[in-house]
Design a protein around this motif. Sequence first.
Motif, PDB file in Angstrom:
ATOM      1  N   LEU A 135       0.807  -1.213   0.000  1.00 15.19           N
ATOM      2  CA  LEU A 135       0.000   0.000   0.000  1.00 15.19           C
ATOM      3  C   LEU A 135       0.848   1.274   0.000  1.00 15.19           C
ATOM      4  N   ASN A 136       2.077   1.184   0.476  1.00 15.99           N
ATOM      5  CA  ASN A 136       2.963   2.343   0.501  1.00 15.99           C
ATOM      6  C   ASN A 136       4.017   2.308  -0.597  1.00 15.99           C
ATOM      7  N   SER A 137       3.907   1.364  -1.523  1.00 19.40           N
ATOM      8  CA  SER A 137       4.903   1.255  -2.583  1.00 19.40           C
ATOM      9  C   SER A 137       4.730   2.375  -3.604  1.00 19.40           C
ATOM     10  N   LYS A 138       5.765   2.622  -4.336  1.00 17.40           N
ATOM     11  CA  LYS A 138       5.738   3.667  -5.354  1.00 17.40           C
ATOM     12  C   LYS A 138       4.683   3.352  -6.410  1.00 17.40           C
ATOM     13  N   TYR A 139       4.546   2.085  -6.764  1.00 16.14           N
ATOM     14  CA  TYR A 139       3.573   1.695  -7.785  1.00 16.14           C
ATOM     15  C   TYR A 139       2.156   2.078  -7.367  1.00 16.14           C
ATOM     16  N   VAL A 140       1.772   1.705  -6.143  1.00 17.02           N
ATOM     17  CA  VAL A 140       0.416   1.990  -5.672  1.00 17.02           C
ATOM     18  C   VAL A 140       0.206   3.488  -5.518  1.00 17.02           C
ATOM     19  N   MET A 141       1.181   4.162  -4.957  1.00 21.49           N
ATOM     20  CA  MET A 141       1.022   5.598  -4.705  1.00 21.49           C
ATOM     21  C   MET A 141       0.974   6.431  -5.984  1.00 21.49           C
ATOM     22  N   THR A 142       1.581   5.956  -7.054  1.00 18.71           N
ATOM     23  CA  THR A 142       1.574   6.737  -8.283  1.00 18.71           C
ATOM     24  C   THR A 142       0.540   6.256  -9.295  1.00 18.71           C
ATOM     25  N   ASN A 143       0.217   4.966  -9.307  1.00 13.75           N
ATOM     26  CA  ASN A 143      -0.665   4.434 -10.346  1.00 13.75           C
ATOM     27  C   ASN A 143      -2.079   4.095  -9.878  1.00 13.75           C
ATOM     28  N   LEU A 144      -2.247   3.705  -8.636  1.00 14.65           N
ATOM     29  CA  LEU A 144      -3.560   3.246  -8.192  1.00 14.65           C
ATOM     30  C   LEU A 144      -4.314   4.278  -7.359  1.00 14.65           C
ATOM     31  N   ILE A 145      -3.609   5.080  -6.606  1.00 16.97           N
ATOM     32  CA  ILE A 145      -4.251   6.096  -5.776  1.00 16.97           C
ATOM     33  C   ILE A 145      -4.156   7.427  -6.504  1.00 16.97           C
ATOM     34  N   ILE A 146      -5.299   8.031  -6.722  1.00 18.41           N
ATOM     35  CA  ILE A 146      -5.318   9.319  -7.403  1.00 18.41           C
ATOM     36  C   ILE A 146      -5.071  10.404  -6.367  1.00 18.41           C
ATOM     37  N   TYR A 147      -4.009  11.145  -6.570  1.00 17.47           N
ATOM     38  CA  TYR A 147      -3.607  12.168  -5.622  1.00 17.47           C
ATOM     39  C   TYR A 147      -4.424  13.436  -5.827  1.00 17.47           C
ATOM     40  N   GLU A 148      -4.994  13.932  -4.737  1.00 16.53           N
ATOM     41  CA  GLU A 148      -5.676  15.212  -4.763  1.00 16.53           C
ATOM     42  C   GLU A 148      -4.982  16.111  -3.758  1.00 16.53           C
ATOM     43  N   LEU A 149      -4.610  17.287  -4.187  1.00 17.48           N
ATOM     44  CA  LEU A 149      -3.925  18.209  -3.295  1.00 17.48           C
ATOM     45  C   LEU A 149      -4.810  18.562  -2.113  1.00 17.48           C
ATOM     46  N   VAL A 150      -6.073  18.872  -2.387  1.00 13.90           N
ATOM     47  CA  VAL A 150      -7.025  19.169  -1.326  1.00 13.90           C
ATOM     48  C   VAL A 150      -8.192  18.202  -1.494  1.00 13.90           C
ATOM     49  N   PRO A 151      -8.275  17.168  -0.647  1.00 17.98           N
ATOM     50  CA  PRO A 151      -9.370  16.208  -0.801  1.00 17.98           C
ATOM     51  C   PRO A 151     -10.700  16.832  -0.391  1.00 17.98           C
ATOM     52  N   GLY A 152     -11.762  16.349  -0.974  1.00 18.58           N
ATOM     53  CA  GLY A 152     -13.100  16.820  -0.637  1.00 18.58           C
ATOM     54  C   GLY A 152     -13.381  18.203  -1.188  1.00 18.58           C
ATOM     55  N   ARG A 153     -12.968  18.432  -2.417  1.00 19.42           N
ATOM     56  CA  ARG A 153     -13.149  19.754  -3.017  1.00 19.42           C
ATOM     57  C   ARG A 153     -14.636  20.059  -3.212  1.00 19.42           C
ATOM     58  N   TYR A 154     -14.946  21.301  -3.377  1.00 22.43           N
ATOM     59  CA  TYR A 154     -16.320  21.769  -3.533  1.00 22.43           C
ATOM     60  C   TYR A 154     -16.820  21.489  -4.948  1.00 22.43           C
ATOM     61  N   ASN A 155     -17.998  20.898  -5.032  1.00 24.51           N
ATOM     62  CA  ASN A 155     -18.645  20.653  -6.310  1.00 24.51           C
ATOM     63  C   ASN A 155     -20.005  21.342  -6.284  1.00 24.51           C
ATOM     64  N   GLY A 156     -20.130  22.475  -6.957  1.00 24.47           N
ATOM     65  CA  GLY A 156     -21.360  23.248  -6.936  1.00 24.47           C
ATOM     66  C   GLY A 156     -22.506  22.608  -7.675  1.00 24.47           C
ATOM     67  N   TYR A 157     -22.232  21.627  -8.521  1.00 20.32           N
ATOM     68  CA  TYR A 157     -23.288  20.989  -9.312  1.00 20.32           C
ATOM     69  C   TYR A 157     -23.710  19.639  -8.753  1.00 20.32           C
ATOM     70  N   PHE A 158     -23.303  19.318  -7.536  1.00 14.63           N
ATOM     71  CA  PHE A 158     -23.653  18.036  -6.937  1.00 14.63           C
ATOM     72  C   PHE A 158     -25.150  18.026  -6.637  1.00 14.63           C
ATOM     73  N   PRO A 159     -25.880  17.001  -7.104  1.00 14.16           N
ATOM     74  CA  PRO A 159     -27.333  16.993  -6.872  1.00 14.16           C
ATOM     75  C   PRO A 159     -27.639  16.735  -5.402  1.00 14.16           C
ATOM     76  N   VAL A 160     -28.541  17.530  -4.858  1.00 10.93           N
ATOM     77  CA  VAL A 160     -28.926  17.415  -3.459  1.00 10.93           C
ATOM     78  C   VAL A 160     -30.370  16.977  -3.401  1.00 10.93           C
ATOM     79  N   LYS A 161     -30.660  15.981  -2.574  1.00  6.20           N
ATOM     80  CA  LYS A 161     -32.040  15.518  -2.399  1.00  6.20           C
ATOM     81  C   LYS A 161     -32.726  16.415  -1.376  1.00  6.20           C
ATOM     82  N   THR A 162     -33.946  16.761  -1.649  1.00  8.18           N
ATOM     83  CA  THR A 162     -34.694  17.559  -0.686  1.00  8.18           C
ATOM     84  C   THR A 162     -35.331  16.644   0.339  1.00  8.18           C
ATOM     85  N   ALA A 163     -35.462  17.134   1.551  1.00  9.87           N
ATOM     86  CA  ALA A 163     -35.987  16.326   2.641  1.00  9.87           C
ATOM     87  C   ALA A 163     -37.488  16.198   2.612  1.00  9.87           C
TER      88      ALA A 163
END
Length: 174
Positions: free
Chosen positions: A146-174
């Motif tokens: 899980l900490n190998s170079k292969y996994v860290m570069t090819n399998l895990i997509i790196y995001e500088l800031v995880p959980g970025r804002y998506n203004g077009y995400f559909p929201v269900k009304t209650a």
Amino acid sequence: MERRLVIKQVLIMAGGLALLPSCLREQGKSTILLKNMDISLDQENLMADIAETIIPRTNTPGAKQLKLHLFALKMVDDCYEKADQELFVKGLTAFQDQAQDLFSKSFGKLSLHQRESMLAKLENSTSPEQSGFYKIMKEKTIDGFLNSKYVMTNLIIYELVPGRYNGYFPVKTA
């Protein structure tokens, strides 16, 4: 003219002395420098086969190709206490002997089904040496993958800031 010859010979001798330790490496010793444990080359190859059985080569590289057995060895040598290191080496030796007793050949020459059945027995073993060895080996093999170079570069997509804002995400009304 004599000075140049002497300087040339001294440089050749210094180069030879620098290369001499690598030529005098003991046969049968581990390929990496271990400070606290004494592992033979056969035991290192056995660890490589165990790691390869845990994480086999598929469309991703296997444990042997990523050298995860060396990662496990180095982690046990550097990070574990002396008692755990001794338990690890005793469990490795006992496993090596058990494979030889059960199948009359080394673990590396067994079929995939036989290897998997031996590791299943090892996981359910009541012997503290063997279960301790397998627990550490499996844990460090997975950690290394899980900490190998292969996994860290090819399998895990790196995001500088995880959980970025998506203004077009559909929201269900209650």
